[in-house]
Design a protein around this motif. Structure first.
Motif, PDB file in Angstrom:
ATOM      1  N   THR A  26       1.628  -1.000  -0.165  1.00 51.68           N
ATOM      2  CA  THR A  26      -0.151   0.212  -0.395  1.00 51.68           C
ATOM      3  C   THR A  26       1.255   1.346   0.054  1.00 51.68           C
ATOM      4  N   LEU A 183      -5.295  -2.996  -5.316  1.00 59.11           N
ATOM      5  CA  LEU A 183      -6.048  -1.538  -4.364  1.00 59.11           C
ATOM      6  C   LEU A 183      -6.950  -1.257  -5.239  1.00 59.11           C
ATOM      7  N   PHE A 187      -8.022   0.346   2.185  1.00 51.39           N
ATOM      8  CA  PHE A 187      -6.987  -0.402   2.804  1.00 51.39           C
ATOM      9  C   PHE A 187      -6.251   0.698   3.637  1.00 51.39           C
ATOM     10  N   ASP A 203      -0.035  -3.705   6.652  1.00 48.33           N
ATOM     11  CA  ASP A 203      -0.303  -3.311   5.919  1.00 48.33           C
ATOM     12  C   ASP A 203      -1.652  -4.574   5.431  1.00 48.33           C
ATOM     13  N   ASP A 205      -4.364  -4.402   1.894  1.00 40.11           N
ATOM     14  CA  ASP A 205      -4.086  -3.309   0.325  1.00 40.11           C
ATOM     15  C   ASP A 205      -5.663  -4.236  -0.355  1.00 40.11           C
TER      16      ASP A 205
END
Length: 255
Positions: A26, A183, A187, A203, A205
């Motif tokens: 991300t 994406l 996110f 993260d 995504d």
């Protein structure tokens, strides 16, 4: 609660697999005050590859370069190479995108960045049009935390450029229907770093949860290793070269 930290824009940005300021997969909303040339390389395993080539996914290497065009705008170029199909597809797909700074944290208390992909070309698997919000804080004199949340459009905006097509039209393509898995929707990510020299990232995504560690052995070099859902491993590294020199430094040898 962590205390607010007004970060100067000159801090080195953590870089994601697309060689953009970000975490693992991300992006984030970090913005540097000085212009620089950034170069990046990443290895993404087949199970988590972004680009869809000839009806399938393959282990891929993504090369990236970025530079600032104005104080509020940056441009990035990505080239994806698939070793298994290099003989069929050559150098691989190219992708151009832009970052626009909407809000600066040191002035507004929060950072905001808009990401826009160029609507041209035939392969849109790297395309992402998204809005990012970010807050940074200081947990101790040496430890910083960064929190980012964003939303990416679940469709791709494209302008047909086929031969003989002279009409100006805009098409919207559903990412889900086109099997584009980079994406889409909400996110986010977070990172902790120690004196800007090493840190940990996490993260999500929109599809997978990823974690990694990064180190900056030199001011112009970042190395990162990460895991996708604790199932596959990937890595990336990036180089950063300043393109602007302070007037005082330029006159250092003058008498």
């Amino acid at each position: 609660m962590f205390s607010t930290l007004a970060l100067p824009g000159s801090l080195n940005a953590q870089i994601n697999v697309l060689a953009k300021p970000g975490y693992i997969m991300t992006p984030n909303a970090q913005w540097k005050s000085g212009n620089e040339l950034s170069l990046g390389f990443s290895y993404v395993p087949k199970s988590y590859a972004i680009n869809h080539f000839v009806g399938d996914y393959y282990t891929e290497n993504i090369y990236g370069v970025g530079v600032r065009l104005a104080h509020f705008m940056e441009v990035y170029l990505n080239i994806t190479r698939v070793g298994e199909r290099a003989g069929d597809i050559g150098i691989g797909d190219r992708h151009v995108s832009f970052r626009f700074q909407l809000l600066a944290e040191e002035k507004r208390g929060i950072s905001a960045v808009l990401l826009v992909s160029a609507p041209f070309g035939t392969n849109h698997h790297l395309n992402h049009d998204a809005l990012l919000l970010e807050k940074t804080g200081k947990l101790s004199p040496s430890v910083r935390i960064r929190l980012t949340g964003g939303y990416a459009l679940p469709f791709v905006v494209s302008i047909p450029t086929g031969e003989g097509d002279r009409s100006l039209s805009i098409l919207l393509k559903s990412k889900e229907q086109a099997n584009i898995r980079y994406l889409s929707g909400f996110f986010g990510g977070l990172s902790f770093d120690w004196k800007e020299k090493a840190g940990f990232s996490l993260d999500h995504d929109g599809n997978t949860l990823n974690a990694g560690v990064f180190v900056k052995p030199l001011p112009w070099l970042q190395l990162q290793g990460h895991t996708f859902e604790c199932k596959e491993l990937g890595f990336n590294f990036s180089l950063h070269f300043p393109l602007s020199v302070a007037p005082k430094e330029m006159r250092v040898d003058e008498k």
